[in-house]
Design a protein around this motif. Structure first.
Motif, PDB file in Angstrom:
ATOM      1  N   GLU A 209       0.835  -1.203   0.000  1.00  0.00           N
ATOM      2  CA  GLU A 209       0.000   0.000   0.000  1.00  0.00           C
ATOM      3  C   GLU A 209       0.873   1.258   0.000  1.00  0.00           C
ATOM      4  O   GLU A 209       1.731   1.436   0.870  1.00  0.00           O
ATOM      5  CB  GLU A 209      -0.908   0.015   1.226  1.00  0.00           C
ATOM      6  CG  GLU A 209      -1.806   1.249   1.296  1.00  0.00           C
ATOM      7  CD  GLU A 209      -2.646   1.275   2.562  1.00  0.00           C
ATOM      8  OE1 GLU A 209      -3.291   2.303   2.819  1.00  0.00           O
ATOM      9  OE2 GLU A 209      -2.647   0.261   3.300  1.00  0.00           O
ATOM     10  N   LYS A 210       0.641   2.122  -0.970  1.00  0.00           N
ATOM     11  CA  LYS A 210       1.402   3.367  -1.061  1.00  0.00           C
ATOM     12  C   LYS A 210       1.006   4.281   0.095  1.00  0.00           C
ATOM     13  O   LYS A 210      -0.167   4.496   0.359  1.00  0.00           O
ATOM     14  CB  LYS A 210       1.108   4.062  -2.395  1.00  0.00           C
ATOM     15  CG  LYS A 210       1.869   5.373  -2.590  1.00  0.00           C
ATOM     16  CD  LYS A 210       1.544   5.974  -3.952  1.00  0.00           C
ATOM     17  CE  LYS A 210       2.249   7.313  -4.139  1.00  0.00           C
ATOM     18  NZ  LYS A 210       1.947   7.914  -5.468  1.00  0.00           N
ATOM     19  N   LYS A 211       2.004   4.793   0.780  1.00  0.00           N
ATOM     20  CA  LYS A 211       1.730   5.665   1.913  1.00  0.00           C
ATOM     21  C   LYS A 211       1.728   7.123   1.460  1.00  0.00           C
ATOM     22  O   LYS A 211       2.630   7.579   0.761  1.00  0.00           O
ATOM     23  CB  LYS A 211       2.782   5.467   3.005  1.00  0.00           C
ATOM     24  CG  LYS A 211       2.926   4.027   3.473  1.00  0.00           C
ATOM     25  CD  LYS A 211       1.601   3.388   3.861  1.00  0.00           C
ATOM     26  CE  LYS A 211       1.000   4.013   5.107  1.00  0.00           C
ATOM     27  NZ  LYS A 211      -0.240   3.298   5.524  1.00  0.00           N
ATOM     28  N   ASP A 212       0.702   7.823   1.878  1.00  0.00           N
ATOM     29  CA  ASP A 212       0.513   9.208   1.452  1.00  0.00           C
ATOM     30  C   ASP A 212       1.340  10.153   2.325  1.00  0.00           C
ATOM     31  O   ASP A 212       0.810  10.947   3.103  1.00  0.00           O
ATOM     32  CB  ASP A 212      -0.972   9.576   1.530  1.00  0.00           C
ATOM     33  CG  ASP A 212      -1.258  10.939   0.923  1.00  0.00           C
ATOM     34  OD1 ASP A 212      -0.428  11.393   0.107  1.00  0.00           O
ATOM     35  OD2 ASP A 212      -2.289  11.525   1.273  1.00  0.00           O
ATOM     36  N   ILE A 213       2.657  10.041   2.195  1.00  0.00           N
ATOM     37  CA  ILE A 213       3.573  10.933   2.912  1.00  0.00           C
ATOM     38  C   ILE A 213       4.689  11.330   1.969  1.00  0.00           C
ATOM     39  O   ILE A 213       4.987  10.620   1.016  1.00  0.00           O
ATOM     40  CB  ILE A 213       4.192  10.259   4.156  1.00  0.00           C
ATOM     41  CG1 ILE A 213       5.074   9.083   3.727  1.00  0.00           C
ATOM     42  CG2 ILE A 213       3.142   9.824   5.140  1.00  0.00           C
ATOM     43  CD1 ILE A 213       5.982   8.597   4.825  1.00  0.00           C
ATOM     44  N   PRO A 214       5.312  12.473   2.177  1.00  0.00           N
ATOM     45  CA  PRO A 214       6.453  12.841   1.334  1.00  0.00           C
ATOM     46  C   PRO A 214       7.661  11.984   1.696  1.00  0.00           C
ATOM     47  O   PRO A 214       8.035  11.868   2.852  1.00  0.00           O
ATOM     48  CB  PRO A 214       6.697  14.318   1.695  1.00  0.00           C
ATOM     49  CG  PRO A 214       6.173  14.446   3.083  1.00  0.00           C
ATOM     50  CD  PRO A 214       4.991  13.530   3.151  1.00  0.00           C
ATOM     51  N   GLY A 215       8.243  11.335   0.706  1.00  0.00           N
ATOM     52  CA  GLY A 215       9.454  10.556   0.953  1.00  0.00           C
ATOM     53  C   GLY A 215      10.647  11.486   1.046  1.00  0.00           C
ATOM     54  O   GLY A 215      10.548  12.687   0.783  1.00  0.00           O
ATOM     55  N   PRO A 216      11.816  10.972   1.426  1.00  0.00           N
ATOM     56  CA  PRO A 216      13.026  11.793   1.500  1.00  0.00           C
ATOM     57  C   PRO A 216      13.425  12.274   0.108  1.00  0.00           C
ATOM     58  O   PRO A 216      13.285  11.537  -0.865  1.00  0.00           O
ATOM     59  CB  PRO A 216      14.066  10.834   2.086  1.00  0.00           C
ATOM     60  CG  PRO A 216      13.540   9.465   1.773  1.00  0.00           C
ATOM     61  CD  PRO A 216      12.053   9.575   1.786  1.00  0.00           C
ATOM     62  N   ASN A 217      13.917  13.507   0.003  1.00  0.00           N
ATOM     63  CA  ASN A 217      14.235  14.088  -1.300  1.00  0.00           C
ATOM     64  C   ASN A 217      15.715  14.142  -1.602  1.00  0.00           C
ATOM     65  O   ASN A 217      16.127  14.129  -2.749  1.00  0.00           O
ATOM     66  CB  ASN A 217      13.655  15.505  -1.388  1.00  0.00           C
ATOM     67  CG  ASN A 217      12.139  15.496  -1.370  1.00  0.00           C
ATOM     68  OD1 ASN A 217      11.534  14.718  -2.081  1.00  0.00           O
ATOM     69  ND2 ASN A 217      11.546  16.329  -0.529  1.00  0.00           N
ATOM     70  N   ASN A 218      16.540  14.208  -0.600  1.00  0.00           N
ATOM     71  CA  ASN A 218      17.979  14.250  -0.815  1.00  0.00           C
ATOM     72  C   ASN A 218      18.655  13.476   0.306  1.00  0.00           C
ATOM     73  O   ASN A 218      18.108  13.310   1.394  1.00  0.00           O
ATOM     74  CB  ASN A 218      18.496  15.695  -0.807  1.00  0.00           C
ATOM     75  CG  ASN A 218      18.028  16.470  -2.023  1.00  0.00           C
ATOM     76  OD1 ASN A 218      18.453  16.218  -3.134  1.00  0.00           O
ATOM     77  ND2 ASN A 218      17.118  17.408  -1.796  1.00  0.00           N
ATOM     78  N   TRP A 219      19.891  13.002   0.030  1.00  0.00           N
ATOM     79  CA  TRP A 219      20.603  12.235   1.042  1.00  0.00           C
ATOM     80  C   TRP A 219      20.768  13.076   2.310  1.00  0.00           C
ATOM     81  O   TRP A 219      21.132  14.230   2.271  1.00  0.00           O
ATOM     82  CB  TRP A 219      21.968  11.817   0.527  1.00  0.00           C
ATOM     83  CG  TRP A 219      22.658  10.916   1.505  1.00  0.00           C
ATOM     84  CD1 TRP A 219      23.688  11.227   2.305  1.00  0.00           C
ATOM     85  CD2 TRP A 219      22.297   9.579   1.811  1.00  0.00           C
ATOM     86  NE1 TRP A 219      24.010  10.164   3.101  1.00  0.00           N
ATOM     87  CE2 TRP A 219      23.175   9.136   2.822  1.00  0.00           C
ATOM     88  CE3 TRP A 219      21.314   8.701   1.345  1.00  0.00           C
ATOM     89  CZ2 TRP A 219      23.116   7.861   3.364  1.00  0.00           C
ATOM     90  CZ3 TRP A 219      21.256   7.432   1.876  1.00  0.00           C
ATOM     91  CH2 TRP A 219      22.146   7.015   2.870  1.00  0.00           C
ATOM     92  N   GLY A 220      20.493  12.463   3.429  1.00  0.00           N
ATOM     93  CA  GLY A 220      20.594  13.176   4.698  1.00  0.00           C
ATOM     94  C   GLY A 220      19.242  13.614   5.215  1.00  0.00           C
ATOM     95  O   GLY A 220      19.090  13.897   6.393  1.00  0.00           O
ATOM     96  N   GLN A 221      18.234  13.677   4.324  1.00  0.00           N
ATOM     97  CA  GLN A 221      16.882  13.999   4.760  1.00  0.00           C
ATOM     98  C   GLN A 221      16.187  12.712   5.204  1.00  0.00           C
ATOM     99  O   GLN A 221      16.203  11.709   4.499  1.00  0.00           O
ATOM    100  CB  GLN A 221      16.080  14.666   3.638  1.00  0.00           C
ATOM    101  CG  GLN A 221      16.585  16.065   3.288  1.00  0.00           C
ATOM    102  CD  GLN A 221      15.680  16.753   2.286  1.00  0.00           C
ATOM    103  OE1 GLN A 221      14.739  16.159   1.786  1.00  0.00           O
ATOM    104  NE2 GLN A 221      15.978  18.007   2.001  1.00  0.00           N
ATOM    105  N   LEU A 222      15.572  12.742   6.354  1.00  0.00           N
ATOM    106  CA  LEU A 222      15.008  11.545   6.962  1.00  0.00           C
ATOM    107  C   LEU A 222      13.490  11.554   6.882  1.00  0.00           C
ATOM    108  O   LEU A 222      12.847  12.543   7.226  1.00  0.00           O
ATOM    109  CB  LEU A 222      15.446  11.468   8.420  1.00  0.00           C
ATOM    110  CG  LEU A 222      15.053  10.228   9.213  1.00  0.00           C
ATOM    111  CD1 LEU A 222      15.826   9.023   8.699  1.00  0.00           C
ATOM    112  CD2 LEU A 222      15.339  10.454  10.693  1.00  0.00           C
ATOM    113  N   ALA A 223      12.913  10.462   6.403  1.00  0.00           N
ATOM    114  CA  ALA A 223      11.461  10.284   6.428  1.00  0.00           C
ATOM    115  C   ALA A 223      11.134   9.323   7.558  1.00  0.00           C
ATOM    116  O   ALA A 223      11.720   8.241   7.649  1.00  0.00           O
ATOM    117  CB  ALA A 223      10.966   9.729   5.098  1.00  0.00           C
TER     118      ALA A 223
END
Length: 252
Positions: free
Chosen positions: A190-204
């Motif tokens: 199931e696809k989760k409706d949240i923004p995933g990490p966009n660049n290395w070092g950014q944490l989801a």
């Protein structure tokens, strides 16, 4: 009376020796029907002293590489040093795997003493060419310690403590993901409706059901490859699953 006391002391001495007998096997028969978690992974580790960057944490980093060049060995500076890991709380422990250095100096681990909460579990009869030593435990405990007795430095590739992981009271675990490009996260398809990490070092960070079976991470980077790290913890912070820093994907 003196003779009876002497006999009693001798009987007590033999009982202690018997209780300390080593139960060691290179290929221990562990109940494979049970699912156990490596409770020592990324937990608090200490050692008597340290050679350069070979800290105690190297032995609980999830990397079993037994070569010095791999930079994942722990090492004391002093002879007959000690190493220990403290679990996040008392757990039932089924067995412990100890991984030795393999490129050379394997004898440094010979006869090292493995204990749980101060009670001897066994000693390591260093065998040339063997890296993993498995010790059945079958008891509750929190602090695992290895004491060197070979007259040399104590060096370890990895120590894994297998037992029952904690039950999540809330019925949820925490998923933390880092990716070097944009990504989408799927939980049991199931696809989760949240923004995933966009660049290395950014944490989801995402709360997921404790019953989760499959975690999917899709990387969107225009056709190239990207690196991903993922970690799942329970509500106490105990690590239940961790990637090895080398997950790669190509739009998969």
């Amino acid at each position: 009376k003196a003779e009876k006391k002497k006999e009693a002391r001798e009987k007590e001495r033999k009982a202690k020796e018997k209780s300390a007998e080593v139960k060691f096997t290179v290929d221990a028969e562990i109940d494979s029907s049970q699912e156990y978690t490596n409770l020592a992974l990324k937990q608090q580790a200490e050692q008597k002293d340290t050679v350069s960057t070979r800290t105690a944490s190297k032995a609980v980093d999830g990397n079993r590489d037994g070569n010095w060049s791999g930079k994942s060995l722990s090492s004391t500076r002093s002879k007959n040093g000690w190493w220990k890991v403290t679990l996040s709380k008392v757990y039932y422990i089924s067995y412990i795997d100890v991984y030795n250095r393999m490129d050379k100096s394997q004898e440094r681990l010979k006869n090292a003493q493995l204990s749980l909460d101060g009670t001897l579990i066994g000693t390591i009869p260093q065998v040339s060419g063997v890296q993993k030593y498995t010790f059945p435990v079958d008891k509750d405990g929190q602090v695992v310690q290895i004491k060197g007795v070979s007259g040399q430095k104590l060096q370890l590739a990895e120590v894994e403590v297998y037992g029952r992981g904690s039950e999540s009271k809330s019925g949820e675990y925490v998923l933390k993901v880092m990716c070097d490009d944009t990504s989408t996260i799927y939980i049991d398809g199931e696809k989760k409706d949240i923004p995933g990490p966009n660049n290395w070092g950014q944490l989801a960070t995402l709360k997921i059901p404790a019953s989760t079976n499959t975690i999917g991470i899709q990387c969107h980077n225009g056709g190239g490859s990207c690196g991903i790290t993922a970690e799942v913890t329970d509500e106490t912070g105990q690590v239940l699953l961790v990637s090895d820093n080398s997950w790669k994907c190509s739009n998969k």
